[in-house]
Every structure is written in C-alpha cells, then in structure tokens.
Design a protein around this motif. Structure first.
Motif, PDB file in Angstrom:
ATOM      1  N   ILE A 187       3.493  71.886  26.972  1.00 60.45           N
ATOM      2  CA  ILE A 187       2.583  71.928  27.810  1.00 60.45           C
ATOM      3  C   ILE A 187       1.254  72.410  27.817  1.00 60.45           C
ATOM      4  CG2 ILE A 187       2.232  72.264  30.291  1.00 60.45           C
ATOM      5  CD1 ILE A 187       4.479  70.540  30.136  1.00 60.45           C
ATOM      6  N   LYS A 188       0.372  71.503  27.766  1.00 62.07           N
ATOM      7  CA  LYS A 188      -0.903  71.848  27.327  1.00 62.07           C
ATOM      8  C   LYS A 188      -2.188  71.685  28.218  1.00 62.07           C
ATOM      9  CE  LYS A 188       0.423  69.210  23.009  1.00 62.07           C
ATOM     10  NZ  LYS A 188       0.631  68.009  22.640  1.00 62.07           N
ATOM     11  N   GLY A 189      -2.172  72.746  28.981  1.00 63.27           N
ATOM     12  CA  GLY A 189      -2.992  73.047  29.981  1.00 63.27           C
ATOM     13  C   GLY A 189      -3.063  71.951  31.090  1.00 63.27           C
ATOM     14  N   ASN A 236      10.104  59.963  27.836  1.00 62.93           N
ATOM     15  CA  ASN A 236      10.992  61.064  27.256  1.00 62.93           C
ATOM     16  C   ASN A 236      10.121  62.043  26.437  1.00 62.93           C
ATOM     17  OD1 ASN A 236      13.127  58.576  26.824  1.00 62.93           O
ATOM     18  ND2 ASN A 236      13.950  60.439  27.738  1.00 62.93           N
ATOM     19  N   GLY A 237      10.481  63.430  26.709  1.00 59.38           N
ATOM     20  CA  GLY A 237       9.527  64.309  25.942  1.00 59.38           C
ATOM     21  C   GLY A 237       8.172  64.616  26.354  1.00 59.38           C
ATOM     22  N   ALA A 238       7.804  64.241  27.478  1.00 55.70           N
ATOM     23  CA  ALA A 238       6.539  64.302  27.975  1.00 55.70           C
ATOM     24  C   ALA A 238       6.188  65.799  28.545  1.00 55.70           C
ATOM     25  CB  ALA A 238       6.022  63.367  29.035  1.00 55.70           C
ATOM     26  N   GLY A 239       7.052  66.437  29.072  1.00 57.51           N
ATOM     27  CA  GLY A 239       6.991  67.655  29.393  1.00 57.51           C
ATOM     28  C   GLY A 239       7.453  68.009  30.842  1.00 57.51           C
ATOM     29  N   LYS A 240       8.090  66.956  31.580  1.00 56.33           N
ATOM     30  CA  LYS A 240       8.197  66.794  32.989  1.00 56.33           C
ATOM     31  C   LYS A 240       9.244  68.151  33.504  1.00 56.33           C
ATOM     32  CE  LYS A 240       9.936  62.645  32.650  1.00 56.33           C
ATOM     33  NZ  LYS A 240       9.898  62.473  31.142  1.00 56.33           N
ATOM     34  N   THR A 241      10.354  68.271  32.417  1.00 51.39           N
ATOM     35  CA  THR A 241      11.377  69.182  32.814  1.00 51.39           C
ATOM     36  C   THR A 241      10.599  70.722  32.523  1.00 51.39           C
ATOM     37  OG1 THR A 241      13.265  67.833  32.173  1.00 51.39           O
ATOM     38  CG2 THR A 241      13.642  70.032  32.114  1.00 51.39           C
ATOM     39  N   THR A 254       2.929  63.289  26.504  1.00 44.33           N
ATOM     40  CA  THR A 254       2.854  64.573  25.655  1.00 44.33           C
ATOM     41  C   THR A 254       2.213  65.935  25.943  1.00 44.33           C
ATOM     42  OG1 THR A 254       1.080  63.712  24.259  1.00 44.33           O
ATOM     43  CG2 THR A 254       3.254  63.130  23.741  1.00 44.33           C
ATOM     44  N   GLY A 255       2.542  66.252  27.120  1.00 42.24           N
ATOM     45  CA  GLY A 255       2.071  67.768  27.429  1.00 42.24           C
ATOM     46  C   GLY A 255       0.960  67.581  28.253  1.00 42.24           C
ATOM     47  N   LYS A 256       0.130  66.606  28.548  1.00 42.79           N
ATOM     48  CA  LYS A 256      -1.266  66.674  29.249  1.00 42.79           C
ATOM     49  C   LYS A 256      -0.944  65.628  30.572  1.00 42.79           C
ATOM     50  CE  LYS A 256      -4.181  67.435  25.447  1.00 42.79           C
ATOM     51  NZ  LYS A 256      -4.309  66.788  24.184  1.00 42.79           N
ATOM     52  N   ILE A 257      -1.719  65.827  31.491  1.00 45.49           N
ATOM     53  CA  ILE A 257      -1.869  64.882  32.657  1.00 45.49           C
ATOM     54  C   ILE A 257      -2.854  63.803  32.540  1.00 45.49           C
ATOM     55  CG2 ILE A 257      -2.498  64.462  35.032  1.00 45.49           C
ATOM     56  CD1 ILE A 257      -0.956  66.995  35.729  1.00 45.49           C
TER      57      ILE A 257
END
Ligand SMILES: Nc1ncnc2c1ncn2[C@@H]1O[C@H](COP(=O)(O)OP(=O)(O)OP(=O)(O)O)[C@@H](O)[C@H]1O
Ligand SMILES: [Mg+2]
Lengths: 293, 235
Positions: free
Chosen positions: B20-22, B39-44, B210-213
């Motif tokens: 998770i990137k900020g 998948n793997g975006a960082g939701k969980t 990938t960890g960003k909104i």
C-alpha cells in the motif's frame, strides 16, 4: 484372572499419566503449531516440587500437591511468555529449537540445583494403601490416578466445548486472524492454553510421584517423549485423540512388559511413532491437513 | 456529515514488498463506500490494516474521531468496527451457533437478541444453527460470515469480496442483504472485484491499482467513467 485385572489397572494407571501429559502437547500444538518439547520437563519440576514439599519441608501431602500443581502451571505460562511469545511470528522451526533449548535448560538446571541422583519418595509416599475391588487388591495410588485423570479429562472437555474461553481457544487454533477480528486476545488465549496444559502436567507430575515415588532431572524427557508419541498416535491437536493415544501407549507398554520384554518397551513405543508417521501421520483422530483457500 | 472512518496516508509492507503506497480515503456515517481494483491491488491489505491485523508505517487511521492505528486488533471490534474477511474465514470446526457467539465475543449486549436479529436477516442460518460450519455451502458460509460480523452490532461493517465464488443469484441476494443492512443504519465499506454490482449500490467509490488510489468519485460517476468501464466493467 486377578493377575489380568491388576495388569489392566497398571496399564490404565500408566496410560492416564501419559494421557494427561499428551493433552498439553496436543493443546499447545493445536493453538500455535509448536511441539513443545519442554512440556515433559514441567512434570519433572512438578515432581521435584512435590518431593521437596513433602520430604524436605514436611508439608501436608495435600498442600504439597496444590503447590506442585501451582508451580507447574506458573512455569508453563512463564516459559510461554519468556520464550515463545517473542517468536509469535517467527518461523515454526525457530520456535521448535527454542522449545528444545528450554527443555535442556530445565533439565540441566535441575541437575545443577538438585543433583543428578534420583530422589526417592518410597519412604514417604504421597498415597499409600491398597483397595480391594471384588477380590482383587489394587493400590490406592492406581485408583486415584485413574479417577483423577478421568475427572480432569471430563472437566477439560467441558471447558473446551462449552465455556467462552474454551471456544476462544478453538477459534484461535483455527484462525488467529479471524479470532482477533472477533475481539479475542491472542496473548490471553494462548497463555490460558499453556496454563491449562501445564496444570494438567502438574496433576500428571503429582500422580506420577504418587505412583512411582521418584524425581530425577531427566524423568520428564522420556515421559514427555512418550506422551508426544501418544499425542501423535491419537492425532496431534485433537483432545480426545490425546486421551486415546495416552491410554493406548500405557496399554502397549504394559503388554510388552507382561510379555517379559520390558527392556524393549521404550523401543516399541518409538516404533509406534515411526509406524504412525509412515502410515497415518494424522493419527487416529487427527484431521487431514486442510490447506486454507 | 462527520467523517466516520478516515484513513490518511498509509503505507503497508510485507517484508520488502510495498503493498500500500500512501493511500487515503474516508467513509461518512451512513454511506456505502466501495474499494474496487484488480487482483493484488491492495484491497484486502487496506482492510486488514484498518482492522489492526497489519500496521501502516506512516499516517493515521481514525474511527469516530479517535486514532485506532495503534489499537491492538482484538480491541477494534468493540469500537464498532467489524470485518467480514476475504474467503469468509468462518470457524469451520464450530457450529453455526458457536460461530455467531464468537462474533459477539466482546459485546456487552444480549447475545440472544443479536442472534435473533441475525436469524431475521438470514433465516437459513437459523435452520442450520447446530450444523458444523465446514459443512455449509459456500453461500451459507458467506451468510454466516456476515451474520457473525453483525453479532457485534457494528457501526461500520467492512466486507471483503462477499460475492467471491458465488452463483449470480446468490450474489444478488448478498447485495440485497447489504443494501438492507445499510437501510437499517449500518455504514458499509465494501471491497469488490465485481465492480458493476459494487458501483450500483455504492454512494462513493475508490479505484485501487497496485497499492495506489487512482480514481475516486460517486458510484454513478465511476460507473460512467471510460477508464473504469475499460478496466473493470468489461468494455
Ligand atoms: N502475506 C503476504 N506476503 C507477501 N505479500 C503479500 C501478502 N499478502 C498480500 N501480499 C501482496 O500484497 C499485494 C496486495 O495484496 P492484497 O491481498 O491486498 O490484494 P487484493 O487487492 O485484496 O487482491 P485480490 O482481489 O486478489 O484479493 C499483492 O501484490 C500481494 O501479492
Ligand atoms: Mg483481496
């Protein structure tokens, strides 16, 4: 016939002690996947506590028993807090090695403090006397051992199945993350599990001293290993499994002894371990290892 | 309207992996907010961090005006924040009723009243209260996971892919239940890969990549956005 009956009593007496110790192994494994090899040594400490309380300080046997059980329980929790909690998220192998280290520490510590010789309580038995059961004479110690063990197992089953803390233990053993989401404290629940396991070991220690009259630094090591085999045989992690495994090992050892092969009895127990691991690693009541999806 | 849950600039790592990137997002009282992403975006990871199972290296998380980013995970639920985790994670060896009891582990109110409420929402569970969790069907397990979270009478319920692995008819049923809970006053933070369904019920939505909104807006705005259509709504 009378001979047969007294051998059955022997088997159950030995088996109930194995079962009590195996329960601690299984419960701890069930909750943190640790084979707690220091568990057997808690018996040793409990046995020394009983010996010193009775023979050294002349305390009433009942007081000695309470003291020994209390010390065992506290020791189990102390070991968990000091040695295992810091490794909560470490690889299981580190935890296993730590457990072996704690076991050595306790065994060598006992040797240093109390000497390597075996302390005998034959002259001051915790429980003496015999009982006449339908024409057969059995020692009171054997009857008490069996009865107390069975009561302890029933109480444990009730605790795990019906009480809130028992349910929390089961929840943690299934899924630590989900259990925390429910508001269950891991620290508290795991300590509680160690406390129960060590409490049972304390009872086992007292019953062992009551049945076999001795304490020595290494006594926990062999007893612990056999209880471990019992836990694996019954299905490690399973509470009824530990009970069945404990009695099974007690019966096997007695049979081997009756057959006049008493020098083989340890070997036979470890042969059982090998066979179980080869044929059915999950044991009698163990669940197949389910991969989490 | 007050910000109910406020996540501000969190960074979460798995060892060397910067998952998770900020990111920052908020949920207002009474809203349904959805986090969507591949998948793997960082939701969980985001939800686990809010629940205290993972920790952020930076920033803060506030719930009802109080910082919760250093509160132990097991103290979160009593503040009124419950999670239905990804993959349900019900206790497979416990009965339906025991699972529900676990949901009320810290709750001070009446367990049987809470259970009645859950059975009202999920009559199916009532019939099966003595059944072992592991023997329930996938849909029933999802209902149990939701029921279990409801047992704590949460102010905010976070759901992680409740539609995963369910037949379309069940997905609709689950979404109906979510809408119903919302109507009864529960605020909802919904994580979904089923973007279409999620956007159709959501007041507001965030897109995680990938960890960003990368995008945010109302459910309608995002459902109409070209980028979202292309990436998540199949054209
Ligand atoms: N336990 C872990 N150890 C290492 N990396 C992890 C772990 N859990 C997740 N990750 C990584 O972190 C990133 C985010 O994962 P996360 O599970 O949050 O994604 P997600 O959006 O929930 O995906 P999905 O829709 O598949 O559930 C991924 O790159 C994943 O590989
Ligand atoms: Mg996920």
């Amino acid at each position: 016939m009378a001979d047969f009956f007294s051998q059955v009593v022997n088997a159950l007496q030995l088996g109930s002690i194995y079962a009590l110790v195996a329960l601690g192994y299984s419960m701890v494994y069930g909750i943190i996947m640790l084979l707690n090899f220091a568990h057997g040594d808690i018996i040793m400490v409990g046995a020394y506590a009983t010996y010193f309380a009775v023979c050294q300080y002349g305390l009433h046997p009942l007081v000695a028993v309470l003291l020994a059980v209390l010390i065992s329980t506290l020791l189990g929790v102390l070991i968990e807090k000091a040695a295992y909690t810091p490794l909560r998220s470490a690889p299981r192998l580190s935890l296993l090695i730590t457990a072996i280290g704690v076991s050595f520490l306790l065994e060598n510590g006992a040797q240093l403090l109390f000497g390597a010789d075996t302390k005998s309580m034959v002259k001051t038995p915790l429980i003496s006397g015999t009982l006449n059961l339908g024409g057969v004479t059995v020692s009171l110690a054997a009857v008490i051992t069996i009865v107390v063990s069975v009561i302890a197992m029933i109480a444990l089953t009730f605790l795990v199945q019906k009480t809130k803390l028992g349910k929390a233990m089961r929840a943690v053993s299934e899924d630590m993350g989900a259990a925390q989401l429910m508001g269950i404290s891991l620290n508290r629940t795991i300590s509680f599990t160690f406390a129960i396991g060590s409490f049972l070991a304390g009872i086992g220690a007292v019953l062992h001293v009551g049945s076999y009259f001795q304490a020595s630094p290494m006594m926990g090591s062999m007893l612990g290993l056999k209880a471990f085999v019992a836990a694996v045989l019954g299905g490690i992690g399973s509470i009824p499994g530990a009970m069945i495994g404990g009695f099974a090992i007690g019966i096997v050892e007695t049979l081997v002894t009756v057959a006049g092969l008493s020098t083989w009895k340890d070997g036979v127990v470890f042969a059982i371990l090998i066979v179980v691991l080869l044929v059915k690693p999950t044991g009698i009541l163990g669940r197949p290892m389910v991969e989490k999806v | 309207m007050a910000e109910f849950l406020k996540v501000d600039d969190i960074n979460v790592y798995y060892g060397a992996i910067h998952a998770i990137k900020g990111i920052s997002f908020y949920v207002n009282e009474g809203e349904i907010v959805t986090l969507i992403g591949a998948n793997g975006a960082g939701k969980t990871t985001s939800l686990q961090t809010v629940s205290g199972l993972l920790r952020s290296k930076t920033g803060s998380i506030e719930f009802c005006g109080e910082r919760i980013d250093h509160v132990p995970a097991h103290k979160i639920v009593e503040r009124g924040l419950a999670q239905v985790p990804e993959g349900r994670r019900i206790f497979l060896r416990m009965t339906v009723q025991e699972n529900l009891e676990m949901g009320a582990y810290t709750s001070s109110g009446s367990v049987s009243e809470a259970m009645d409420y859950v059975f009202e929402q999920f009559p199916r569970l009532k019939e099966r209260r003595k059944q072992i969790g592991g023997t329930l069907s996938g849909g029933e397990q999802q209902m149990l996971a939701m029921g279990r979270a409801l047992m704590s009478r949460p102010k905010l319920m976070m759901l992680d892919e409740p539609s995963m692995g369910l037949a379309p008819i069940l997905v609709e049923q689950i979404f109906e239940i979510i809408a119903n809970l919302h109507k009864n006053g529960t605020t909802i933070l919904l994580v979904e890969q089923n973007a279409q369904m999620a956007l159709s019920v959501a007041d507001r939505a965030y897109v995680l990549e990938t960890g960003k909104i990368t995008l945010s807006g109302t459910g309608k705005e995002l459902a109409a956005s070209e980028e979202v259509k292309k990436a998540y709504l199949g054209g």
